[in-house]
Motif scaffolding. Structure first.
Motif, PDB file in Angstrom:
ATOM      1  N   TYR A  69      56.951  65.548  30.174  1.00  0.00           N
ATOM      2  CA  TYR A  69      57.880  66.197  31.077  1.00  0.00           C
ATOM      3  C   TYR A  69      57.124  66.726  32.279  1.00  0.00           C
ATOM      4  CZ  TYR A  69      60.801  65.852  26.974  1.00  0.00           C
ATOM      5  OH  TYR A  69      61.491  65.356  25.909  1.00  0.00           O
ATOM      6  N   SER A  70      57.698  66.535  33.443  1.00  0.00           N
ATOM      7  CA  SER A  70      57.098  66.994  34.688  1.00  0.00           C
ATOM      8  C   SER A  70      58.051  67.978  35.345  1.00  0.00           C
ATOM      9  CB  SER A  70      56.870  65.791  35.606  1.00  0.00           C
ATOM     10  OG  SER A  70      56.500  66.219  36.896  1.00  0.00           O
ATOM     11  N   PHE A  71      57.491  69.098  35.788  1.00  0.00           N
ATOM     12  CA  PHE A  71      58.276  70.103  36.484  1.00  0.00           C
ATOM     13  C   PHE A  71      57.671  70.337  37.851  1.00  0.00           C
ATOM     14  CE2 PHE A  71      58.931  70.760  32.011  1.00  0.00           C
ATOM     15  CZ  PHE A  71      60.310  70.916  31.939  1.00  0.00           C
ATOM     16  N   ASP A  72      58.493  70.365  38.849  1.00  0.00           N
ATOM     17  CA  ASP A  72      58.072  70.598  40.224  1.00  0.00           C
ATOM     18  C   ASP A  72      57.896  72.098  40.435  1.00  0.00           C
ATOM     19  OD1 ASP A  72      57.917  70.957  42.965  1.00  0.00           O
ATOM     20  OD2 ASP A  72      59.357  69.374  43.404  1.00  0.00           O
ATOM     21  N   ALA A  73      56.717  72.521  40.821  1.00  0.00           N
ATOM     22  CA  ALA A  73      56.439  73.943  41.041  1.00  0.00           C
ATOM     23  C   ALA A  73      57.314  74.528  42.138  1.00  0.00           C
ATOM     24  CB  ALA A  73      54.965  74.144  41.372  1.00  0.00           C
ATOM     25  N   ASP A  74      57.857  73.686  42.994  1.00  0.00           N
ATOM     26  CA  ASP A  74      58.708  74.161  44.085  1.00  0.00           C
ATOM     27  C   ASP A  74      60.181  74.214  43.692  1.00  0.00           C
ATOM     28  OD1 ASP A  74      56.513  74.422  45.806  1.00  0.00           O
ATOM     29  OD2 ASP A  74      56.618  72.292  46.328  1.00  0.00           O
ATOM     30  N   GLY A  75      60.471  73.986  42.435  1.00  0.00           N
ATOM     31  CA  GLY A  75      61.837  74.125  41.961  1.00  0.00           C
ATOM     32  C   GLY A  75      62.655  72.851  41.961  1.00  0.00           C
ATOM     33  N   GLY A  76      62.025  71.733  42.169  1.00  0.00           N
ATOM     34  CA  GLY A  76      62.757  70.468  42.114  1.00  0.00           C
ATOM     35  C   GLY A  76      63.167  70.140  40.699  1.00  0.00           C
ATOM     36  N   SER A  77      63.937  69.110  40.568  1.00  0.00           N
ATOM     37  CA  SER A  77      64.439  68.697  39.266  1.00  0.00           C
ATOM     38  C   SER A  77      63.302  68.279  38.342  1.00  0.00           C
ATOM     39  CB  SER A  77      65.407  67.525  39.455  1.00  0.00           C
ATOM     40  OG  SER A  77      65.945  67.131  38.230  1.00  0.00           O
ATOM     41  N   PRO A  78      63.339  68.729  37.094  1.00  0.00           N
ATOM     42  CA  PRO A  78      62.340  68.246  36.135  1.00  0.00           C
ATOM     43  C   PRO A  78      62.553  66.754  35.884  1.00  0.00           C
ATOM     44  CG  PRO A  78      63.956  69.677  35.064  1.00  0.00           C
ATOM     45  CD  PRO A  78      64.285  69.657  36.510  1.00  0.00           C
ATOM     46  N   LYS A  79      61.513  66.098  35.400  1.00  0.00           N
ATOM     47  CA  LYS A  79      61.574  64.660  35.175  1.00  0.00           C
ATOM     48  C   LYS A  79      60.946  64.303  33.834  1.00  0.00           C
ATOM     49  CE  LYS A  79      60.913  63.547  40.078  1.00  0.00           C
ATOM     50  NZ  LYS A  79      61.043  64.899  40.552  1.00  0.00           N
ATOM     51  N   THR A  80      61.394  63.161  33.301  1.00  0.00           N
ATOM     52  CA  THR A  80      60.685  62.573  32.175  1.00  0.00           C
ATOM     53  C   THR A  80      59.780  61.489  32.748  1.00  0.00           C
ATOM     54  OG1 THR A  80      62.419  60.929  31.797  1.00  0.00           O
ATOM     55  CG2 THR A  80      62.533  62.970  30.505  1.00  0.00           C
ATOM     56  N   ILE A  81      58.627  61.333  32.139  1.00  0.00           N
ATOM     57  CA  ILE A  81      57.706  60.255  32.504  1.00  0.00           C
ATOM     58  C   ILE A  81      57.480  59.453  31.241  1.00  0.00           C
ATOM     59  CG2 ILE A  81      55.451  59.636  33.420  1.00  0.00           C
ATOM     60  CD1 ILE A  81      55.363  62.467  34.702  1.00  0.00           C
ATOM     61  N   LEU A  82      57.978  58.233  31.235  1.00  0.00           N
ATOM     62  CA  LEU A  82      57.886  57.392  30.050  1.00  0.00           C
ATOM     63  C   LEU A  82      56.440  56.978  29.812  1.00  0.00           C
ATOM     64  CD1 LEU A  82      59.625  56.099  27.864  1.00  0.00           C
ATOM     65  CD2 LEU A  82      59.860  54.103  29.316  1.00  0.00           C
ATOM     66  N   MET A  83      55.968  57.194  28.607  1.00  0.00           N
ATOM     67  CA  MET A  83      54.585  56.888  28.239  1.00  0.00           C
ATOM     68  C   MET A  83      54.540  55.555  27.498  1.00  0.00           C
ATOM     69  SD  MET A  83      53.079  59.302  29.672  1.00  0.00           S
ATOM     70  CE  MET A  83      51.434  58.991  29.113  1.00  0.00           C
ATOM     71  N   ARG A  84      54.883  54.497  28.243  1.00  0.00           N
ATOM     72  CA  ARG A  84      54.878  53.161  27.667  1.00  0.00           C
ATOM     73  C   ARG A  84      54.507  52.173  28.758  1.00  0.00           C
ATOM     74  NH1 ARG A  84      60.271  51.310  24.907  1.00  0.00           N
ATOM     75  NH2 ARG A  84      60.866  50.857  27.023  1.00  0.00           N
ATOM     76  N   ILE A  85      53.756  51.165  28.378  1.00  0.00           N
ATOM     77  CA  ILE A  85      53.392  50.100  29.313  1.00  0.00           C
ATOM     78  C   ILE A  85      54.426  49.003  29.209  1.00  0.00           C
ATOM     79  CG2 ILE A  85      51.712  48.283  29.828  1.00  0.00           C
ATOM     80  CD1 ILE A  85      49.526  50.209  28.933  1.00  0.00           C
ATOM     81  N   SER A  86      54.854  48.539  30.344  1.00  0.00           N
ATOM     82  CA  SER A  86      55.808  47.446  30.403  1.00  0.00           C
ATOM     83  C   SER A  86      55.096  46.241  31.018  1.00  0.00           C
ATOM     84  CB  SER A  86      56.997  47.879  31.266  1.00  0.00           C
ATOM     85  OG  SER A  86      58.069  47.035  31.102  1.00  0.00           O
ATOM     86  N   ASP A  87      54.873  45.211  30.199  1.00  0.00           N
ATOM     87  CA  ASP A  87      54.188  44.010  30.686  1.00  0.00           C
ATOM     88  C   ASP A  87      55.149  43.128  31.455  1.00  0.00           C
ATOM     89  OD1 ASP A  87      51.411  44.051  29.758  1.00  0.00           O
ATOM     90  OD2 ASP A  87      52.320  44.167  27.765  1.00  0.00           O
ATOM     91  N   ARG A  88      54.736  42.699  32.625  1.00  0.00           N
ATOM     92  CA  ARG A  88      55.489  41.752  33.441  1.00  0.00           C
ATOM     93  C   ARG A  88      54.698  40.454  33.478  1.00  0.00           C
ATOM     94  NH1 ARG A  88      59.520  44.643  32.694  1.00  0.00           N
ATOM     95  NH2 ARG A  88      60.064  46.277  34.137  1.00  0.00           N
ATOM     96  N   LYS A  89      55.246  39.468  34.145  1.00  0.00           N
ATOM     97  CA  LYS A  89      54.594  38.157  34.199  1.00  0.00           C
ATOM     98  C   LYS A  89      53.149  38.252  34.707  1.00  0.00           C
ATOM     99  CE  LYS A  89      55.316  33.468  35.842  1.00  0.00           C
ATOM    100  NZ  LYS A  89      56.210  32.564  36.554  1.00  0.00           N
ATOM    101  N   ASP A  90      52.944  38.964  35.813  1.00  0.00           N
ATOM    102  CA  ASP A  90      51.596  39.038  36.384  1.00  0.00           C
ATOM    103  C   ASP A  90      51.170  40.468  36.724  1.00  0.00           C
ATOM    104  OD1 ASP A  90      53.306  39.434  38.479  1.00  0.00           O
ATOM    105  OD2 ASP A  90      52.412  37.940  39.800  1.00  0.00           O
ATOM    106  N   ALA A  91      51.812  41.449  36.103  1.00  0.00           N
ATOM    107  CA  ALA A  91      51.476  42.843  36.378  1.00  0.00           C
ATOM    108  C   ALA A  91      51.924  43.713  35.194  1.00  0.00           C
ATOM    109  CB  ALA A  91      52.177  43.314  37.655  1.00  0.00           C
ATOM    110  N   ILE A  92      51.536  44.961  35.265  1.00  0.00           N
ATOM    111  CA  ILE A  92      52.018  45.932  34.288  1.00  0.00           C
ATOM    112  C   ILE A  92      52.669  47.090  35.039  1.00  0.00           C
ATOM    113  CG2 ILE A  92      50.354  45.366  32.479  1.00  0.00           C
ATOM    114  CD1 ILE A  92      48.797  47.895  33.300  1.00  0.00           C
ATOM    115  N   ARG A  93      53.588  47.751  34.367  1.00  0.00           N
ATOM    116  CA  ARG A  93      54.218  48.947  34.917  1.00  0.00           C
ATOM    117  C   ARG A  93      54.122  50.043  33.873  1.00  0.00           C
ATOM    118  NH1 ARG A  93      59.664  46.604  37.713  1.00  0.00           N
ATOM    119  NH2 ARG A  93      58.612  45.579  39.428  1.00  0.00           N
ATOM    120  N   TYR A  94      54.002  51.241  34.356  1.00  0.00           N
ATOM    121  CA  TYR A  94      53.968  52.389  33.459  1.00  0.00           C
ATOM    122  C   TYR A  94      54.350  53.630  34.253  1.00  0.00           C
ATOM    123  CZ  TYR A  94      49.410  52.806  35.686  1.00  0.00           C
ATOM    124  OH  TYR A  94      48.410  52.882  36.609  1.00  0.00           O
TER     125      TYR A  94
END
Length: 173
Positions: free
Chosen positions: A109-134
């Motif tokens: 979980y990420s929280f913005d110190a300036d009061g922005g909306s909290p966020k989830t950060i997915l802790m998983r690697i997503s393999d693509r054809k020629d790249a990865i995303r995370y």
């Protein structure tokens, strides 16, 4: 990012850390309690006692493996059609809800110190054809918390349905 015991400043739509953690805790409690009812489905479908079903349940260490087992037992020829339909209906609903539960259990979980909306950060690697995303991020706002609340209620209803199913088909309780 706020420290572990700090709550970020709020905005109109940004839930506080305690609100998020309360919902995630309730989601996990409701899920675990309902997942344990698969023991009764295993016992009934495999035609074994509850203690043996419990050992099988605990030996399978993922929800997916437990749901697969219950689904496969239901699909056996010896399982009457109405019983099969009942069991596959609850396992299908369980599987659909698992995506949201997995999101909140396998993220940070990420929280913005300036009061922005909290966020989830997915802790998983997503393999693509020629790249990865995370690190996919999603905001946690009041609409997202409503989605979590709806999932909690859906799991609670699933719990009640599994109890009715177990009683209807005479599974060990």
């Amino acid at each position: 990012m706020a420290g572990p015991h700090q709550t970020p400043a709020s905005t109109a739509d940004a839930p506080q850390l305690d609100e998020i953690l309360l919902r995630v805790g309730k989601l996990n409690y409701t899920w675990s309690n309902t997942e344990s009812l698969l023991i009764h489905l295993i016992a009934g479908l495999a035609r074994i006692d509850k203690d043996t079903a419990l050992i099988i349940f605990l030996t399978l260490n993922t929800t997916r493996a437990r749901l697969d087992l219950v689904g496969r037992l239901a699909k056996m020829e010896r399982t009457p059609e109405a019983e099969r339909k009942d069991v596959l209906g609850v396992t299908e609903r369980f599987s659909r809800i698992s995506a949201l539960r997995n999101k909140y259990n396998h993220c940070i979980y990420s929280f913005d110190a300036d009061g922005g909306s909290p966020k989830t950060i997915l802790m998983r690697i997503s393999d693509r054809k020629d790249a990865i995303r995370y690190g996919k991020t999603d905001p946690i706002n009041s609409a997202e918390l409503e989605t979590v609340d709806a999932a909690i209620e859906a799991i609670a209803e699933l719990n009640r349905e599994i109890w009715r199913l177990a009683q209807r088909h005479g599974y060990p309780i």
